[in-house]
Design an enzyme around this catalytic site. Structure first.
Site, PDB file in Angstrom:
ATOM      1  N   ILE A   1       3.287   3.968  13.592  1.00  0.00           N
ATOM      2  CA  ILE A   1       2.948   4.743  12.394  1.00  0.00           C
ATOM      3  C   ILE A   1       2.052   5.920  12.772  1.00  0.00           C
ATOM      4  CG2 ILE A   1       1.807   4.688  10.148  1.00  0.00           C
ATOM      5  CD1 ILE A   1       2.663   1.769   9.904  1.00  0.00           C
TER       6      ILE A   1
ATOM      7  N   GLU B   1      -6.452  -9.793  -1.413  1.00  0.00           N
ATOM      8  CA  GLU B   1      -5.456  -9.176  -2.282  1.00  0.00           C
ATOM      9  C   GLU B   1      -4.814 -10.222  -3.184  1.00  0.00           C
ATOM     10  OE1 GLU B   1      -2.663  -7.135   0.167  1.00  0.00           O
ATOM     11  OE2 GLU B   1      -4.130  -5.682   0.931  1.00  0.00           O
TER      12      GLU B   1
ATOM     13  N   HIS C   1      -1.264  -2.076  -1.816  1.00  0.00           N
ATOM     14  CA  HIS C   1      -0.543  -2.431  -0.585  1.00  0.00           C
ATOM     15  C   HIS C   1       0.929  -2.001  -0.663  1.00  0.00           C
ATOM     16  CE1 HIS C   1      -0.783  -5.404   3.014  1.00  0.00           C
ATOM     17  NE2 HIS C   1       0.074  -4.432   3.263  1.00  0.00           N
ATOM     18  N   ILE C   2       1.123  -0.720  -0.980  1.00  0.00           N
ATOM     19  CA  ILE C   2       2.492  -0.221  -1.148  1.00  0.00           C
ATOM     20  C   ILE C   2       2.820   0.894  -0.141  1.00  0.00           C
ATOM     21  CG2 ILE C   2       2.909  -0.900  -3.533  1.00  0.00           C
ATOM     22  CD1 ILE C   2       1.676   2.592  -2.733  1.00  0.00           C
ATOM     23  N   GLY C   3       2.053   0.955   0.946  1.00  0.00           N
ATOM     24  CA  GLY C   3       2.281   2.002   1.927  1.00  0.00           C
ATOM     25  C   GLY C   3       3.716   2.063   2.426  1.00  0.00           C
TER      26      GLY C   3
END
Length: 410
Positions: free
Chosen positions: A163, A270, A293-295
């Protein structure tokens, strides 16, 4: 080969949890496997123990915990796929000991995360979160003060992996200067420059983006002291893991003006389900973007992940190929005509390979192809033998000392 598995496909049970893409179901169906059960949410340990008893392939995402008790209950479980990047939710030690092949998709959503990092940096530099809130409240906050362009800024990437590399490429394309720090030496892409220490990176950059795994050494890697070393008004972005950043320290730094803004997508604790209550010390602080947490959560990424992991599971089920496995040693295998293939997973103890060879040779069974790889705990042997002798060979291999699993493919 007229068929790719000796076990009837109609008897193979596949369980997919956490709303894994329908594309995965389609892949298994197209390969001839019709017994695919898809559940939208995660299951608790007790619930999954009941479900897993007759399951051969299991697919999960990040919320399902594969504990030792669950893996012990999966008597028929051959392989599990994490339809995500990380595997922290799996007891890897137990999966390895039980010879359960574990796969994930480490590269499939890198672009999704990288794009969001760049987008968040732009939004924070322009102070869009507070302007957006004001507009929704009926306030016209037209002001250039404190708003900056991305071009010409220095981006610091902590963790120059898959990434981090993608972020680096996108950032340079937008006119940024990129510095990076990694615990291991990494060759730069484009004009990115490595720095020797973490503090050096923090001191020299305007925007810092975290892309590191969650380990004992990375817990609270960015804490009060590290934040104090950053340039005043810097932007901090974390789309990596929740425990690598001290959130209370970050909250205080934003309130004091040391940090100009932050985008946080991952948290130490979370909620398990969509719609659950969530709280954070960063809530209601200006110029802070909080996301659940939607990266990597895009339609494209979910399709890529489903294709990647399902392909690996099918490759193992039908050909014994373990490329990409995190538990069973990785073997990329050719097919050998006029043979039957036997898979043998065993404890990594002395004498297993010689025992296999001795047993087969004493019964005049010829090994036409043999492949072996081991890790610290287990060994994986794949044998292509004369198809007229395969049943006898399979029976002999099951009695080898240290055998964990043995399976005949075709």
């Amino acid at each position: 080969m007229t068929k790719l598995t000796s076990y009837p496909k109609e008897k193979i049970n596949i369980l997919l949890l956490e709303n894994i893409s329908e594309n995965a179901v389609l892949q298994f169906n197209n390969a001839g496997y019709k017994n695919v059960k898809r559940i939208k949410g995660a299951l608790s340990e007790s619930e999954l123990i009941k479900e897993i008893k007759n399951v051969h392939l299991l697919g999960i995402r990040s919320k399902t915990l594969l504990t030792e008790n669950i893996l012990r209950s999966g008597k028929k479980l051959l392989a599990a796929g994490c339809y995500c990047i990380g595997t922290n939710q799996v007891n890897l030690q137990s999966a390895t000991e039980k010879g359960i092949a574990l796969f994930n998709a480490p590269y499939s959503n890198t672009r999704s995360v990288a794009e969001l990092v760049i987008g968040s940096a732009i939004m924070l530099l322009r102070r869009i979160p507070e302007k957006n809130t004001a507009a929704h409240s009926g306030i016209w906050l037209k002001d250039a003060s404190g708003s900056f362009e991305l071009r010409g800024k220095k981006l610091g990437i902590i963790g120059y992996g898959n990434i981090g590399l993608q972020v680096s490429v996108l950032a340079e394309a937008l006119g940024m200067e990129v510095l990076y720090y990694d615990a291991e030496p990494k060759l730069p892409i484009g004009n990115a420059k490595p720095v020797r220490t973490l503090m050096e990176l923090l001191q020299q950059t305007n925007i810092v983006s975290l892309h590191i795994p969650e380990t004992a050494s990375t817990k609270d890697l960015i804490g009060k002291n590290e934040i104090a070393c950053m340039q005043k008004g810097s932007i901090l972005i974390n789309y990596a893991r929740g425990n690598v950043l001290d959130l209370p320290a970050l909250a205080e730094a934003i309130k004091s003006g040391q940090i100009g803004g932050a985008a946080i997508d991952v948290f130490p604790d979370e909620p398990e389900k969509t719609g659950s209550t969530f709280s954070s010390v960063l809530q209601n602080i200006p110029n802070v973007m909080l996301t659940p947490h939607i990266g990597g959560s895009t339609e494209e990424a979910q399709i890529n992940i489903s294709e990647d992991v399902s392909f690996k599971l099918l490759n193992f089920l039908e050909k014994g190929i373990t490329t990409g496995s995190l538990s069973v040693p990785a073997l990329n295998l050719p097919t050998t005509p006029n043979t039957h293939r036997i898979l043998h997973i065993h404890k990594n103890i002395p004498g297993v390979l010689s025992s296999i060879t001795l047993k087969l040779s004493s019964h005049n069974i010829n090994i036409i192809g043999q492949y072996l790889k081991t890790n610290d705990q287990i060994g994986y042997v794949v044998l292509d033998v004369d198809k007229n002798m395969s049943k006898e060979a399979f029976s002999l291999l099951k009695d080898v000392k240290g055998t964990i699993k043995s399976r005949m493919l075709w």
